[in-house]
Enzyme design. Structure first.
Site, short mmCIF file in Angstrom:
data_model
loop_
_atom_site.label_atom_id
_atom_site.label_comp_id
_atom_site.label_asym_id
_atom_site.label_seq_id
_atom_site.Cartn_x
_atom_site.Cartn_y
_atom_site.Cartn_z
NE ARG A 1 55.77 107.51 68.32
CZ ARG A 1 56.19 106.26 68.47
NH1 ARG A 1 56.95 105.71 67.52
NH2 ARG A 1 55.86 105.57 69.52
N GLY B 1 60.87 97.00 68.62
CA GLY B 1 60.96 95.62 69.09
C GLY B 1 61.98 95.40 70.19
N GLY B 2 62.39 96.46 70.88
CA GLY B 2 63.38 96.32 71.94
C GLY B 2 62.93 95.42 73.07
CD GLU B 3 60.56 97.33 75.13
OE1 GLU B 3 61.62 97.73 75.65
OE2 GLU B 3 60.07 97.88 74.12
CG ASN C 1 65.00 99.07 75.67
OD1 ASN C 1 64.20 99.58 74.91
ND2 ASN C 1 64.97 97.77 75.95
CG ASP D 1 62.57 100.73 78.91
OD1 ASP D 1 63.19 100.45 77.87
OD2 ASP D 1 61.39 101.12 78.90
#
Length: 600
Positions: A130, A190-192, A276, A318
């Protein structure tokens, strides 16, 4: 004594130097001819005082010049303009170009990082970035592999580097940075992958790490004072996060910080949201999972949290809370107050007092939102500030391996990170939105460092009664909590908006159109189809007395991940591939900057 005098003199000179550097940055932000950080200014209003292009003549816009970035995949963020130089960034491998606006966009320098391509599969939803920021004569880039690089703005030479995370355990970066005072504040993705989210401050001059504040965990890691850090006006108390998780689940609990940051220098606070909780299967993490899904107000110097507000306790869908916090000064009940407005993935738009953390408004900004009936706004209630969950759309109450259907919005939210704009001239917020619903089936998942830690299968589709439209561009009253007007779009509006003093609001579409609408009415005034779908953010600047509007086009991001990564399974891309399958009928990959101006 002489050594002490020299030492203290050096400290004083360094402090004065940094004060001047910050003053220089603020002065450049206040100059509408330039665009020096991604959000335009610390308030995140994405508003320009330039009015040479206005509602009367915007229909005459023409392409002034273009630039190919040489990279495909999703192009988020926007160029910067400092003086006569434009700085353009790309998705992975995160190339940065410096272009001479006084010499037909000649490339002054190019920086191309050497990154391990193994970071690509660890990035959740495309290889986006971004954008860069400017401060103290430096262009600051936060790479996909989490390395922060400070480049000399004139030469492109590396002045310092710092490593913020570890891709081997799933930590990556997609966000820009916030340069403020003597610091560069950065987040983490890196929440997943089950990381423990954090924000970190680095010294703007040296790159030395100054402090780190986690989103979940013990108070010393959160940088919480249990008696002074408040939530809705009350002290959070000791171990407020630990008490809301089962066992050590918080250690892989998510709460990543990959969104936008704003700052109020008068209050010495900066603001952002956390993402999340991990995993997406809510049955594996009982409790409120604090402080994921939370708005934070932190001290710029120390990182200590002043107040917090958790929007979606025990998130089951999520609904990351990382979207931008827009700062305004507006009248509320006859009193001018410092406000923060946030359009959350969960479909609710929040207006808060940014000094105290008082919740003033929480309303749906898409009527399709059905997972909640609304937020309890009674300060005397035991559920004050909590959303009431509709059991039919709860993925936790329905249990593991049960497919809950018809949830609105989908996991990508009523609005994802694509930033809204605010015009102090009209008092209206202009919001790109997703009009998308989903089916959501949780399943049990085991944690392995560096491997996906999701635990849910999703399918996405247009909201009911939307006639196939998957997006809207809306005007929002943050005091009344109401939509003033709405423009339906075929696909989600994944572009950041720009409002100007010329009564024009710009945004882009996933098919590739740059559009200009009237700030008061929403009437379309102009459109132009760029070479690829737009997920970048519109910006504007002035060069030699002429106003320009710039936009990056290059389809991708979560909505365009199918095109960007060549995916065809409808469940891939965390459910987005099937939802946006028709996008390939309207656009193809690309990476181009298009700059517009009025004819001479």
């Amino acid at each position: 004594m002489r050594k002490l005098t020299l030492l203290t003199s050096g400290i004083a000179l360094c402090t004065a130097s940094m004060a001047m550097a910050n003053d220089d940055l603020v002065a450049k932000m206040n100059d509408p001819k330039q665009w020096v950080i991604q959000t335009g200014d610390y308030k995140n209003q994405r508003y320009s005082e330039l009015d040479q292009i206005n509602a009367d003549n915007v229909g005459k816009l023409q392409v002034a010049w273009t630039f190919s970035t040489g990279v495909l995949r999703g192009h988020e963020g926007s160029p910067l303009v400092i003086g006569n130089t434009m700085y353009v960034h790309t998705p992975f491998p995160n190339i940065v170009y410096a272009l001479d606006l006084a010499d037909e966009g000649k490339i002054i320098w190019k920086y191309e990082p050497r990154q391990d391509p193994d970071v690509i599969p660890v990035m959740c939803c495309d290889t986006v970035n971004r954008g860069v920021a400017y401060a103290d004569g430096k262009i600051i880039l936060h790479q996909a592999d989490t390395k922060i690089v400070a480049l000399n703005a004139d030469t492109g030479q590396v002045e310092w580097e710092a490593v913020n995370g570890d891709p081997a355990i799933g930590e990556t970066n997609t966000a820009t940075v916030l340069p403020v005072k003597d610091k560069v504040i950065v987040g983490i993705s890196g929440g997943e992958f089950g990381v423990q989210g954090h924000v970190t401050a680095y010294d703007l001059v040296t790159g030395e790490r100054l402090w780190r504040a986690y989103s979940v965990g013990p108070d010393d890691q959160l940088l919480f004072d249990p008696e002074k850090t408040t939530a809705l006006g009350k002290p959070v108390g000791p171990d407020s996060s630990l008490n809301s998780w089962e066992g050590d689940q918080w250690k892989i609990g998510g709460g990543t910080t990959w969104g936008w940051y704003s700052a109020d220098l008068e209050e010495n606070l900066f603001y952002y949201g956390s993402g999340n909780p991990s995993t997406w299967n809510p049955a594996q993490r009982p409790g409120d999972n604090k402080w994921s899904m939370t708005i934070f107000a932190r001290d710029i110097d120390t990182g200590v949290a002043k107040w917090v507000y958790q929007m979606t306790p025990h998130d089951e869908w999520d609904y990351d809370g990382v979207n931008e916090m827009i700062l305004t000064e507006q009248e509320v009940n006859g009193e001018t107050r410092k406000l923060l407005t946030h359009f959350d993935r969960n479909g609710l738009a929040y207006t808060m007092d940014r000094v105290t953390g008082e919740l003033l408004v929480a309303e749906k900004f898409d009527p399709a939102v059905n997972w909640t009936t609304g937020v309890d706004m009674d300060p005397n209630s035991s559920s004050y500030g909590r959303p009431a969950v509709v059991a039919q759309y709860s993925t936790a109450q329905n249990g593991e391996d049960v497919n809950t259907t018809g949830i609105c919005p989908a996991a990508l939210g009523t609005k994802d990170q694509q930033p809204a704009a605010y015009s102090p001239k009209t008092g209206i917020f202009y919001v790109p939105t997703n009009h998308v619903c989903m089916d959501y089936e949780p399943f049990r998942v085991s944690y392995t460092a560096g491997q996906p830690y999701v635990g849910a299968t999703l399918a996405m589709y247009p909201a009911p009664d939307s006639h196939g439209g998957m997006g809207n561009f809306i005007a929002w009253d943050n005091i009344e909590g109401k939509i003033k007007w709405s423009i339906s779009e075929k696909f989600s509006v994944w572009s950041g908006a720009l409002a100007t003093a010329g009564d024009v609001v710009f945004y882009g579409t996933l098919e590739g159109h740059l559009k200009a609408v009237h700030a008061e009415t929403g009437d379309e005034l102009y459109r132009f189809k760029t070479p690829s779908g737009i997920i970048g953010n519109v910006m504007t600047y002035e060069q030699d007395g002429k106003q320009y509007v710039g936009i990056l086009s290059g389809v991708g991001g979560w909505a365009g991940i199918g095109l960007a990564a060549g995916l065809t399974n409808p469940n891939d891309g965390l459910g987005a591939v099937g939802g946006y399958a028709a996008l390939s009928d309207y656009t193809a990959l690309g990476g181009q900057l298009t700059v517009f101006a009025l004819p001479d």
